[in-house]
Design an enzyme around this catalytic site. Sequence first.
Site, PDB file in Angstrom:
ATOM      1  N   ASP A 101      20.238 -27.721  23.966  1.00  0.00           N
ATOM      2  CA  ASP A 101      21.510 -28.129  23.365  1.00  0.00           C
ATOM      3  C   ASP A 101      22.320 -26.852  23.151  1.00  0.00           C
ATOM      4  O   ASP A 101      21.925 -25.982  22.365  1.00  0.00           O
ATOM      5  CB  ASP A 101      21.237 -28.843  22.031  1.00  0.00           C
ATOM      6  CG  ASP A 101      22.517 -29.368  21.393  1.00  0.00           C
ATOM      7  OD1 ASP A 101      23.611 -28.814  21.675  1.00  0.00           O
ATOM      8  OD2 ASP A 101      22.427 -30.325  20.595  1.00  0.00           O
ATOM      9  N   ASN A 126      31.011 -24.499  30.765  1.00  0.00           N
ATOM     10  CA  ASN A 126      31.531 -25.780  31.257  1.00  0.00           C
ATOM     11  C   ASN A 126      31.206 -26.961  30.345  1.00  0.00           C
ATOM     12  O   ASN A 126      31.964 -27.925  30.307  1.00  0.00           O
ATOM     13  CB  ASN A 126      30.963 -26.012  32.670  1.00  0.00           C
ATOM     14  CG  ASN A 126      31.101 -27.450  33.108  1.00  0.00           C
ATOM     15  OD1 ASN A 126      32.194 -27.911  33.442  1.00  0.00           O
ATOM     16  ND2 ASN A 126      29.994 -28.189  33.080  1.00  0.00           N
ATOM     17  N   TYR A 142      39.695 -33.185  20.418  1.00  0.00           N
ATOM     18  CA  TYR A 142      39.301 -32.663  21.734  1.00  0.00           C
ATOM     19  C   TYR A 142      40.426 -31.794  22.301  1.00  0.00           C
ATOM     20  O   TYR A 142      40.198 -30.683  22.784  1.00  0.00           O
ATOM     21  CB  TYR A 142      38.980 -33.839  22.659  1.00  0.00           C
ATOM     22  CG  TYR A 142      38.660 -33.476  24.089  1.00  0.00           C
ATOM     23  CD1 TYR A 142      37.562 -32.691  24.410  1.00  0.00           C
ATOM     24  CD2 TYR A 142      39.464 -33.956  25.133  1.00  0.00           C
ATOM     25  CE1 TYR A 142      37.271 -32.378  25.744  1.00  0.00           C
ATOM     26  CE2 TYR A 142      39.178 -33.653  26.455  1.00  0.00           C
ATOM     27  CZ  TYR A 142      38.087 -32.863  26.757  1.00  0.00           C
ATOM     28  OH  TYR A 142      37.804 -32.552  28.066  1.00  0.00           O
ATOM     29  N   LYS A 145      40.378 -27.736  23.094  1.00  0.00           N
ATOM     30  CA  LYS A 145      40.663 -27.159  24.412  1.00  0.00           C
ATOM     31  C   LYS A 145      41.854 -26.198  24.335  1.00  0.00           C
ATOM     32  O   LYS A 145      41.882 -25.175  25.018  1.00  0.00           O
ATOM     33  CB  LYS A 145      40.918 -28.264  25.441  1.00  0.00           C
ATOM     34  CG  LYS A 145      39.672 -29.093  25.797  1.00  0.00           C
ATOM     35  CD  LYS A 145      38.567 -28.268  26.444  1.00  0.00           C
ATOM     36  CE  LYS A 145      37.509 -29.153  27.102  1.00  0.00           C
ATOM     37  NZ  LYS A 145      36.369 -28.390  27.632  1.00  0.00           N
TER      38      LYS A 145
HETATM   39  P1  NDP Z   1      30.066 -34.810  32.280  1.00  0.00           P
HETATM   40  O1  NDP Z   1      29.869 -35.699  31.099  1.00  0.00           O
HETATM   41  O2  NDP Z   1      29.779 -35.339  33.633  1.00  0.00           O
HETATM   42  O3  NDP Z   1      29.268 -33.462  32.081  1.00  0.00           O
HETATM   43  C1  NDP Z   1      29.247 -32.812  30.844  1.00  0.00           C
HETATM   44  C2  NDP Z   1      28.082 -31.861  30.808  1.00  0.00           C
HETATM   45  O4  NDP Z   1      28.070 -31.207  29.521  1.00  0.00           O
HETATM   46  C3  NDP Z   1      26.762 -32.559  30.996  1.00  0.00           C
HETATM   47  O5  NDP Z   1      25.927 -31.801  31.829  1.00  0.00           O
HETATM   48  C4  NDP Z   1      26.211 -32.610  29.575  1.00  0.00           C
HETATM   49  O6  NDP Z   1      24.799 -32.563  29.600  1.00  0.00           O
HETATM   50  C5  NDP Z   1      26.755 -31.322  28.999  1.00  0.00           C
HETATM   51  N1  NDP Z   1      26.742 -31.324  27.542  1.00  0.00           N
HETATM   52  C6  NDP Z   1      27.462 -32.102  26.711  1.00  0.00           C
HETATM   53  N2  NDP Z   1      27.119 -31.830  25.437  1.00  0.00           N
HETATM   54  C7  NDP Z   1      26.160 -30.876  25.477  1.00  0.00           C
HETATM   55  C8  NDP Z   1      25.402 -30.189  24.494  1.00  0.00           C
HETATM   56  N3  NDP Z   1      25.552 -30.400  23.188  1.00  0.00           N
HETATM   57  N4  NDP Z   1      24.496 -29.273  24.904  1.00  0.00           N
HETATM   58  C9  NDP Z   1      24.313 -29.036  26.212  1.00  0.00           C
HETATM   59  N5  NDP Z   1      25.004 -29.647  27.194  1.00  0.00           N
HETATM   60  C10 NDP Z   1      25.912 -30.553  26.815  1.00  0.00           C
HETATM   61  O7  NDP Z   1      31.600 -34.345  32.186  1.00  0.00           O
HETATM   62  P2  NDP Z   1      32.450 -33.344  33.096  1.00  0.00           P
HETATM   63  O8  NDP Z   1      31.652 -32.792  34.199  1.00  0.00           O
HETATM   64  O9  NDP Z   1      33.698 -34.035  33.396  1.00  0.00           O
HETATM   65  O10 NDP Z   1      32.777 -32.214  32.023  1.00  0.00           O
HETATM   66  C11 NDP Z   1      32.682 -30.831  32.314  1.00  0.00           C
HETATM   67  C12 NDP Z   1      33.824 -30.111  31.627  1.00  0.00           C
HETATM   68  O11 NDP Z   1      35.055 -30.537  32.205  1.00  0.00           O
HETATM   69  C13 NDP Z   1      33.943 -30.385  30.134  1.00  0.00           C
HETATM   70  O12 NDP Z   1      34.226 -29.187  29.459  1.00  0.00           O
HETATM   71  C14 NDP Z   1      35.118 -31.338  30.043  1.00  0.00           C
HETATM   72  O13 NDP Z   1      35.764 -31.219  28.796  1.00  0.00           O
HETATM   73  C15 NDP Z   1      35.974 -30.820  31.177  1.00  0.00           C
HETATM   74  N6  NDP Z   1      36.977 -31.768  31.678  1.00  0.00           N
HETATM   75  C16 NDP Z   1      36.622 -32.952  32.301  1.00  0.00           C
HETATM   76  C17 NDP Z   1      37.587 -33.816  32.767  1.00  0.00           C
HETATM   77  C18 NDP Z   1      37.276 -35.106  33.455  1.00  0.00           C
HETATM   78  O14 NDP Z   1      38.204 -35.922  33.691  1.00  0.00           O
HETATM   79  N7  NDP Z   1      36.044 -35.364  33.846  1.00  0.00           N
HETATM   80  C19 NDP Z   1      39.021 -33.507  32.601  1.00  0.00           C
HETATM   81  C20 NDP Z   1      39.283 -32.247  31.977  1.00  0.00           C
HETATM   82  C21 NDP Z   1      38.286 -31.430  31.532  1.00  0.00           C
HETATM   83  P3  NDP Z   1      23.800 -33.478  28.712  1.00  0.00           P
HETATM   84  O15 NDP Z   1      24.442 -34.802  28.504  1.00  0.00           O
HETATM   85  O16 NDP Z   1      22.575 -33.501  29.576  1.00  0.00           O
HETATM   86  O17 NDP Z   1      23.603 -32.691  27.482  1.00  0.00           O
END
Ligand code: NDP
Length: 279
Positions: free
Chosen positions: A66, A93, A162, A166
């Site tokens: 985490d 990310n 959120y 950002k």
């Molecule tokens: P996903 O939900 O597909 O991926 C998010 C990732 O973050 C997962 O691997 C998740 O892993 C990880 N994560 C979340 N919380 C934690 C935590 N507490 N500890 C460790 N890992 C964590 O979303 P996206 O790929 O879309 O998101 C990636 C980035 O892009 C983010 O910063 C998001 O804000 C940004 N973004 C996304 C957009 C979209 O439309 N998709 C638009 C604009 C920005 P797990 O659940 O295994 O912990």
Amino acid sequence: MPRFSGNTVIITGSSNGIGRSAALLFAQDGANVTITGRNTERLEETRQLILKSGVSESHLNSVVADVTTSDGQDLLVKSTLDKFGKIHILVNNAGAAIPDPNGVFGTDQGVDIYHKTMHLNLQAVIEMTRKVKPHLMETKGEIVNVSSIVAGPQASPKSIYYATAKAALEQYTRSTAIDLIQHGIRVNLVRPGIVETGFMTAMGMPDEGAKKCYNFLADRKECIPVGVAGKPEDIANIILFLADRKLSSYIIGQSIVADGGSTLVMGMQSHNMMDIFKS
Ligand code: NDP
């Protein structure tokens, strides 16, 4: 020789979405990659995807952690150094729009949601940056942060915390870029629009609801002018560009918007003025 050969990358949030795609691209381009997330099964999916693409196990370090915990962050850094010896690139990310369990939005969301949102989207980035900094000073490395178009300047009334996190991340990126360039470390940021990932599912939306939402937005030129939701690799490729000193060495503390045109559209442009005059 692959362009990231001999480089080691930590990509937070690589158990899904954009981070998973970036991990695959970095690994295919020769990098040693630390992949991570909390969800063991999804992280294993990322690992298998990379292995199946022909990358050797010796280039991969898979860590369930985490990223909002100090222990999780320390484990990421230590296990990467134990396996690969150095760190050249940090991709911050991991992120999410954390929903209020009471189903409320905007100013009705509780302060506990504000704290959780800031912790994941901003504080964890700050902590990872501080922990990796000495190692990036050694390698003259790169940091790429992942923001969102919700950072502004348009308002995001449904996801205020959120968007606030950002926006703060973007100022943090600019300021750290200037602070760290004296040590040879570059910091930049990518700002995605709507991208088809696990993002909406992580907010509690069922898969088919998320798909409906992506299609709805893609079908409306006032939402996504290019007419299609982004794919994770659309953003991952920019992350690699910003991490590649040969290609982007003169870019310092900047943000690259990749949103299919979403932020260039003003609400009033979705109406035809001539029709209004005639009516
Ligand atoms: P996903 O939900 O597909 O991926 C998010 C990732 O973050 C997962 O691997 C998740 O892993 C990880 N994560 C979340 N919380 C934690 C935590 N507490 N500890 C460790 N890992 C964590 O979303 P996206 O790929 O879309 O998101 C990636 C980035 O892009 C983010 O910063 C998001 O804000 C940004 N973004 C996304 C957009 C979209 O439309 N998709 C638009 C604009 C920005 P797990 O659940 O295994 O912990």
